[in-house]
Design a protein around this motif. Sequence first.
Motif, mmCIF file in Angstrom:
data_model
loop_
_atom_site.group_PDB
_atom_site.id
_atom_site.type_symbol
_atom_site.label_atom_id
_atom_site.label_comp_id
_atom_site.label_asym_id
_atom_site.label_seq_id
_atom_site.Cartn_x
_atom_site.Cartn_y
_atom_site.Cartn_z
ATOM 1 N N TRP A 148 3.793 5.449 9.259
ATOM 2 C CA TRP A 148 2.341 5.446 9.108
ATOM 3 C C TRP A 148 1.634 4.961 10.377
ATOM 4 O O TRP A 148 2.070 4.008 11.025
ATOM 5 C CB TRP A 148 1.934 4.513 7.973
ATOM 6 C CG TRP A 148 2.205 5.038 6.601
ATOM 7 C CD1 TRP A 148 3.380 4.952 5.894
ATOM 8 C CD2 TRP A 148 1.275 5.718 5.748
ATOM 9 N NE1 TRP A 148 3.244 5.543 4.658
ATOM 10 C CE2 TRP A 148 1.956 6.011 4.537
ATOM 11 C CE3 TRP A 148 -0.055 6.099 5.890
ATOM 12 C CZ2 TRP A 148 1.335 6.671 3.472
ATOM 13 C CZ3 TRP A 148 -0.669 6.753 4.836
ATOM 14 C CH2 TRP A 148 0.015 7.033 3.649
ATOM 15 N N GLY A 149 0.533 5.623 10.670
ATOM 16 C CA GLY A 149 -0.386 5.152 11.700
ATOM 17 C C GLY A 149 -1.692 4.751 11.031
ATOM 18 O O GLY A 149 -2.211 5.502 10.194
ATOM 19 N N ILE A 150 -2.211 3.600 11.363
ATOM 20 C CA ILE A 150 -3.421 3.082 10.723
ATOM 21 C C ILE A 150 -4.568 3.152 11.715
ATOM 22 O O ILE A 150 -4.453 2.693 12.864
ATOM 23 C CB ILE A 150 -3.227 1.632 10.235
ATOM 24 C CG1 ILE A 150 -2.182 1.580 9.114
ATOM 25 C CG2 ILE A 150 -4.539 1.045 9.745
ATOM 26 C CD1 ILE A 150 -0.759 1.456 9.559
ATOM 27 N N ILE A 151 -5.682 3.751 11.272
ATOM 28 C CA ILE A 151 -6.872 3.853 12.111
ATOM 29 C C ILE A 151 -7.738 2.619 11.905
ATOM 30 O O ILE A 151 -8.099 2.313 10.768
ATOM 31 C CB ILE A 151 -7.692 5.114 11.757
ATOM 32 C CG1 ILE A 151 -6.868 6.380 11.973
ATOM 33 C CG2 ILE A 151 -8.961 5.176 12.579
ATOM 34 C CD1 ILE A 151 -7.575 7.627 11.511
ATOM 35 N N SER A 152 -8.064 1.944 12.970
ATOM 36 C CA SER A 152 -8.964 0.793 13.006
ATOM 37 C C SER A 152 -8.284 -0.468 12.481
ATOM 38 O O SER A 152 -7.228 -0.417 11.839
ATOM 39 C CB SER A 152 -10.272 1.051 12.236
ATOM 40 O OG SER A 152 -10.185 0.640 10.904
#
Length: 335
Positions: free
Chosen positions: A8-12
């Motif tokens: 997973w990549g998390i934005i912000s």
Amino acid sequence: MDGNRVRWGIISTAKIGREKVIPGIRASQTGIAAAIASRDLDRAKQVASDLGIEKAYGSYEELFADPDIDAIYNPLPNHMHVPVTAQAVEAGKHVLCEKPMALSADEAATLLDLPKDRLVAEGFMVRAHPQWIRARDIVRSGELGELHAIQGFFSFFNADPGNIRNRADMGGGALMDIGCYTMLAGRYFFEAEPERVVSLIDRDPDFGTDRITSAMMDFGAGRQLTFTVSTQLTPFQRLQLVGSKKRLEILIPFNAPQGEAVELRLDDGSKLGDGALAPETIAPCDQYAELADLFGRAILGEKVLTYGVEDAIQNMKIIDAIFASAERGEWVDVG
């Protein structure tokens, strides 16, 4: 993929990501919190260090370009949900987006034009919590008799003019922020769609956002959902499912504490003042971990994703109708 794990990549570095979703991903069986991106690289590095995340990026574009990232979690303000989700999907990523998906049904519908080989869903963690699943099983069993009335209440107090929930230009207000949960309860437990809605809205004179919204939703066949949500009342939440034989009460239906047991209460009404309540304990769980696994297993091909873009569009159609009803002062059909 990292074996059978979704990276997973998390934005912000939004609070819900730091405190709820990232810990949930880390606690899940299928996910790895592998990267985080912020327009402030130093902030991204600090959060990555604090939460044990391998990679930190100073732009969303860098995150989307990372070939090792499978899925994106998008918790940005409401007005950024659609454009950033579209950007991530076009870069080849699956996207779990915070609710509500868009500012309107028309905006949400633009997501239908995205590549179909990537999954996109709204992050309604309540649908993954065992207490909602168990409650629906009780409804389906007929123990409540015929379910005809659902009542919901959800409120908190936040009068900070800088908070995104109080920014009309960012899609703030009670209905968008928390009313989407209460109206979703009707769709989930009736397993049907509302035919029409009527509503009453009180707006903050300074913010322009709805600070108290009440609505009635007609699901046909004598089935009604009523709810009130507010951003300027004492914190409270409750959900009542009332049938012809029994009533089912969900004490903490929306913000169920992570890793703690919760309680359902059945009542046949034979004694006044809740004297006939029969509690049922739901074992401790993390609903954000459950949501990450629900989405993750769909990515891995182990499960079919039940709720996608079409479901998000329907949610927005209902929200649009609730706003329209308050403005017109009349019942509005849900398109």
